[in-house]
Motif scaffolding. Structure first.
Motif, PDB file in Angstrom:
ATOM      1  N   LEU A 189     -23.923  23.863 -20.993  1.00 13.97           N
ATOM      2  CA  LEU A 189     -24.052  24.774 -19.854  1.00 13.97           C
ATOM      3  C   LEU A 189     -22.981  25.850 -19.824  1.00 13.97           C
ATOM      4  CD1 LEU A 189     -24.872  22.080 -17.150  1.00 13.97           C
ATOM      5  CD2 LEU A 189     -26.474  23.570 -18.358  1.00 13.97           C
ATOM      6  N   LYS A 190     -22.149  25.911 -20.855  1.00 17.50           N
ATOM      7  CA  LYS A 190     -21.120  26.949 -20.918  1.00 17.50           C
ATOM      8  C   LYS A 190     -21.271  27.721 -22.230  1.00 17.50           C
ATOM      9  CE  LYS A 190     -17.711  24.428 -18.127  1.00 17.50           C
ATOM     10  NZ  LYS A 190     -17.712  25.373 -16.968  1.00 17.50           N
ATOM     11  N   PRO A 191     -22.377  28.421 -22.395  1.00 22.34           N
ATOM     12  CA  PRO A 191     -22.579  29.165 -23.642  1.00 22.34           C
ATOM     13  C   PRO A 191     -21.485  30.214 -23.846  1.00 22.34           C
ATOM     14  CG  PRO A 191     -24.155  29.857 -21.956  1.00 22.34           C
ATOM     15  CD  PRO A 191     -23.470  28.646 -21.420  1.00 22.34           C
ATOM     16  N   GLY A 192     -21.073  30.357 -25.097  1.00 19.54           N
ATOM     17  CA  GLY A 192     -20.002  31.298 -25.405  1.00 19.54           C
ATOM     18  C   GLY A 192     -18.624  30.703 -25.251  1.00 19.54           C
ATOM     19  N   CYS A 193     -18.537  29.415 -24.885  1.00 17.78           N
ATOM     20  CA  CYS A 193     -17.242  28.751 -24.712  1.00 17.78           C
ATOM     21  C   CYS A 193     -17.144  27.558 -25.667  1.00 17.78           C
ATOM     22  CB  CYS A 193     -17.060  28.258 -23.273  1.00 17.78           C
ATOM     23  SG  CYS A 193     -16.988  29.584 -22.051  1.00 17.78           S
ATOM     24  N   CYS A 194     -15.936  27.278 -26.099  1.00 15.34           N
ATOM     25  CA  CYS A 194     -15.694  26.127 -26.974  1.00 15.34           C
ATOM     26  C   CYS A 194     -16.077  24.849 -26.248  1.00 15.34           C
ATOM     27  CB  CYS A 194     -14.221  26.080 -27.381  1.00 15.34           C
ATOM     28  SG  CYS A 194     -13.755  24.578 -28.296  1.00 15.34           S
ATOM     29  N   ARG A 195     -16.719  23.941 -26.970  1.00 22.88           N
ATOM     30  CA  ARG A 195     -17.179  22.705 -26.352  1.00 22.88           C
ATOM     31  C   ARG A 195     -16.048  21.701 -26.165  1.00 22.88           C
ATOM     32  NH1 ARG A 195     -23.348  21.284 -27.640  1.00 22.88           N
ATOM     33  NH2 ARG A 195     -22.748  19.833 -25.993  1.00 22.88           N
ATOM     34  N   PHE A 196     -14.881  22.003 -26.705  1.00 15.23           N
ATOM     35  CA  PHE A 196     -13.755  21.099 -26.577  1.00 15.23           C
ATOM     36  C   PHE A 196     -12.690  21.606 -25.600  1.00 15.23           C
ATOM     37  CE2 PHE A 196     -15.803  19.929 -30.473  1.00 15.23           C
ATOM     38  CZ  PHE A 196     -15.657  18.571 -30.563  1.00 15.23           C
ATOM     39  N   CYS A 197     -12.363  22.910 -25.666  1.00 19.74           N
ATOM     40  CA  CYS A 197     -11.292  23.434 -24.809  1.00 19.74           C
ATOM     41  C   CYS A 197     -11.762  24.542 -23.875  1.00 19.74           C
ATOM     42  CB  CYS A 197     -10.135  23.935 -25.674  1.00 19.74           C
ATOM     43  SG  CYS A 197     -10.502  25.452 -26.598  1.00 19.74           S
ATOM     44  N   TYR A 198     -13.046  24.944 -23.964  1.00 20.64           N
ATOM     45  CA  TYR A 198     -13.670  25.961 -23.108  1.00 20.64           C
ATOM     46  C   TYR A 198     -13.147  27.383 -23.358  1.00 20.64           C
ATOM     47  CZ  TYR A 198     -14.870  21.668 -20.601  1.00 20.64           C
ATOM     48  OH  TYR A 198     -15.307  20.425 -20.280  1.00 20.64           O
ATOM     49  N   ALA A 199     -12.397  27.550 -24.442  1.00 24.29           N
ATOM     50  CA  ALA A 199     -11.934  28.916 -24.756  1.00 24.29           C
ATOM     51  C   ALA A 199     -13.139  29.785 -25.140  1.00 24.29           C
ATOM     52  CB  ALA A 199     -10.932  28.871 -25.892  1.00 24.29           C
ATOM     53  N   ALA A 245     -11.557  23.518 -33.240  1.00 25.47           N
ATOM     54  CA  ALA A 245     -12.602  22.494 -33.245  1.00 25.47           C
ATOM     55  C   ALA A 245     -13.887  23.042 -33.855  1.00 25.47           C
ATOM     56  CB  ALA A 245     -12.866  22.003 -31.829  1.00 25.47           C
ATOM     57  N   ASP A 246     -14.557  22.187 -34.627  1.00 24.54           N
ATOM     58  CA  ASP A 246     -15.855  22.520 -35.214  1.00 24.54           C
ATOM     59  C   ASP A 246     -16.892  22.529 -34.100  1.00 24.54           C
ATOM     60  OD1 ASP A 246     -18.208  22.736 -36.617  1.00 24.54           O
ATOM     61  OD2 ASP A 246     -17.700  21.218 -38.107  1.00 24.54           O
ATOM     62  N   GLN A 247     -17.589  23.639 -33.912  1.00 26.78           N
ATOM     63  CA  GLN A 247     -18.549  23.774 -32.828  1.00 26.78           C
ATOM     64  C   GLN A 247     -19.850  23.031 -33.102  1.00 26.78           C
ATOM     65  OE1 GLN A 247     -17.573  25.306 -29.773  1.00 26.78           O
ATOM     66  NE2 GLN A 247     -15.728  24.876 -31.000  1.00 26.78           N
ATOM     67  N   LEU A 248     -19.972  22.443 -34.283  1.00 26.99           N
ATOM     68  CA  LEU A 248     -21.117  21.578 -34.573  1.00 26.99           C
ATOM     69  C   LEU A 248     -20.794  20.114 -34.270  1.00 26.99           C
ATOM     70  CD1 LEU A 248     -22.426  23.109 -37.930  1.00 26.99           C
ATOM     71  CD2 LEU A 248     -23.309  23.454 -35.610  1.00 26.99           C
ATOM     72  N   GLY A 249     -19.576  19.862 -33.803  1.00 28.28           N
ATOM     73  CA  GLY A 249     -19.187  18.509 -33.432  1.00 28.28           C
ATOM     74  C   GLY A 249     -18.285  17.854 -34.462  1.00 28.28           C
ATOM     75  N   LEU A 250     -17.733  16.709 -34.094  1.00 29.41           N
ATOM     76  CA  LEU A 250     -16.842  15.935 -34.963  1.00 29.41           C
ATOM     77  C   LEU A 250     -17.505  14.602 -35.283  1.00 29.41           C
ATOM     78  CD1 LEU A 250     -13.444  16.537 -33.103  1.00 29.41           C
ATOM     79  CD2 LEU A 250     -14.356  17.779 -35.067  1.00 29.41           C
ATOM     80  N   SER A 251     -17.360  14.174 -36.536  1.00 25.80           N
ATOM     81  CA  SER A 251     -17.959  12.908 -36.969  1.00 25.80           C
ATOM     82  C   SER A 251     -16.917  11.796 -36.928  1.00 25.80           C
ATOM     83  CB  SER A 251     -18.521  13.023 -38.391  1.00 25.80           C
ATOM     84  OG  SER A 251     -19.618  13.905 -38.421  1.00 25.80           O
ATOM     85  N   CYS A 252     -17.344  10.640 -36.445  1.00 23.36           N
ATOM     86  CA  CYS A 252     -16.462   9.469 -36.380  1.00 23.36           C
ATOM     87  C   CYS A 252     -16.373   8.840 -37.763  1.00 23.36           C
ATOM     88  CB  CYS A 252     -16.994   8.461 -35.362  1.00 23.36           C
ATOM     89  SG  CYS A 252     -15.996   6.963 -35.246  1.00 23.36           S
ATOM     90  N   THR A 253     -15.163   8.624 -38.248  1.00 22.59           N
ATOM     91  CA  THR A 253     -14.983   8.014 -39.570  1.00 22.59           C
ATOM     92  C   THR A 253     -15.285   6.531 -39.567  1.00 22.59           C
ATOM     93  OG1 THR A 253     -12.627   7.691 -39.078  1.00 22.59           O
ATOM     94  CG2 THR A 253     -13.239   9.710 -40.230  1.00 22.59           C
ATOM     95  N   ARG A 254     -15.320   5.920 -38.386  1.00 22.30           N
ATOM     96  CA  ARG A 254     -15.583   4.485 -38.310  1.00 22.30           C
ATOM     97  C   ARG A 254     -17.078   4.184 -38.244  1.00 22.30           C
ATOM     98  NH1 ARG A 254     -12.938   1.012 -33.555  1.00 22.30           N
ATOM     99  NH2 ARG A 254     -11.065   1.400 -34.812  1.00 22.30           N
ATOM    100  N   CYS A 255     -17.804   4.845 -37.321  1.00 22.14           N
ATOM    101  CA  CYS A 255     -19.218   4.505 -37.119  1.00 22.14           C
ATOM    102  C   CYS A 255     -20.176   5.628 -37.496  1.00 22.14           C
ATOM    103  CB  CYS A 255     -19.463   4.083 -35.676  1.00 22.14           C
ATOM    104  SG  CYS A 255     -19.266   5.425 -34.470  1.00 22.14           S
ATOM    105  N   GLY A 256     -19.648   6.825 -37.803  1.00 17.28           N
ATOM    106  CA  GLY A 256     -20.492   7.921 -38.241  1.00 17.28           C
ATOM    107  C   GLY A 256     -21.124   8.731 -37.137  1.00 17.28           C
TER     108      GLY A 256
END
Length: 326
Positions: free
Chosen positions: A78-88, A102-113
């Motif tokens: 709901l905040k297009p144009g803003c970072c999904r992690f820090c809202y910059a 931060a990668d805007q496609l998301g971060l992958s968990c090394t434990r569970c994927g």
């Protein structure tokens, strides 16, 4: 006025009454909170009962999303144009945030994927970012909660140390006496005397030999019984002391856990500058609770008074909430 006119007028009046009542019902429904069904103050932005934000529907599915950064119903950001992690603010088409990287496609968990847009994994709770990794190792900002967690950690260490030290004593080896040499000597002596000794003396010698052997065996058995009794008494005393210590540790552990749960309830009133700050705070606490064997079952949000598996599932955790231990 004719009878037909009177009937027509009465029918019109009843129809008008029904329309007014239906309109009133619709109006009353519109003035009820969609979250808790309590009556709303006209023109209110939030429900005074549960804090639910009003009048902000999701542009994709129409669900109420006032104050949220994503729609819980359809997942729309709901905040297009803003970072999904820090809202910059992001440049158009940017794949990484210029502020937090931060990668805007998301971060992958090394434990569970699992891939997500949060600093902590929504499935296993592991750290996805360097910031989250640091938070897992740092005490919470709440000093009272940090002290309670430290107390819980110390008790857990004492319990582990006590379990490691309380090893059962190894069974004592049964003493063995080698009587073969004595028996051979006496048999040799009896053989040398056999030529000149009478049959009665031979029988007496054998009787003395058997009596001596029986006495020696009885002495061995008595010594073994006394040793086993002493070991049994020592083990019972050690077990009694261990039980007293374990009971004391269990009471302290229970008190520490109850204190943490009470502090969790107090944190219910805390609010945060944004949703991601709240998620980081509560997931940091969860990681440290899990590390000490105190795993929460649900997270209760203040925004919609809804139980989530964790604050990552809540669209507006900035209004605070608390972990539940059910």
């Amino acid at each position: 006025m004719s009878a037909d006119d009177a009937l027509s007028q009465l029918s019109d009046e009843r129809s008008a009454t029904r329309q007014v009542e239906q309109g009133k019902t619709r109006s009353d429904a519109a003035q009820a909170c969609p979250c808790c069904n309590e009556a709303l103050v006209p023109g209110a932005i939030f429900c005074v009962e549960c804090g639910h934000a009003l009048g902000s529907p999701c542009p994709q599915c129409g669900t109420e999303v006032g104050g949220c950064d994503f729609c819980e119903a359809c997942g729309l950001w709901l905040k297009p144009g803003c970072c999904r992690f820090c809202y910059a603010e992001l440049p158009e088409g940017a794949a990484f945030c210029v502020e937090c990287s931060a990668d805007q496609l998301g971060l992958s968990c090394t434990r569970c994927g699992t891939r997500g847009f949060f600093d902590f994994c929504s499935d296993c709770g592991d750290a996805l970012s360097d910031l989250a990794l640091g938070l897992m190792q740092a005490p919470p900002q709440d000093a009272a909660l940090a002290q309670a967690l430290q107390q819980l950690r110390q008790i857990g260490t004492e319990i582990r140390d006590d379990v490691g030290q309380a090893r059962p004593p190894s069974p004592a080896a049964k003493p063995r006496f080698d009587l073969s040499g004595a028996r051979r000597s006496m048999q040799d002596a009896a053989a040398r005397d056999a030529a000149s000794a009478e049959q009665a003396r031979e029988q007496a010698a054998r009787a003395r030999q058997e009596a001596q052997a029986s006495a020696a065996e009885a002495a061995v058995q008595a010594a073994q019984a006394a040793r086993e009794e002493a070991l049994r008494a020592a083990r019972q005393q050690e077990m009694a002391q261990s039980e007293v210590k374990a009971f004391g540790l269990s009471l302290r552990l229970k008190e520490a856990r109850e204190r943490i749960q009470a502090l969790m309830a107090v944190s219910d009133a805390r609010s945060f500058p944004d949703a991601q700050s709240a998620r980081r705070y509560f997931m940091q606490i969860r990681s440290q609770l899990v590390g000490e064997g105190q795993t929460p079952t649900k997270w209760l949000c203040n925004w919609a008074t809804c139980k989530h598996d964790n604050p990552n599932e809540c669209g507006n955790p900035s209004l605070g909430g608390r972990w539940l231990f059910e």
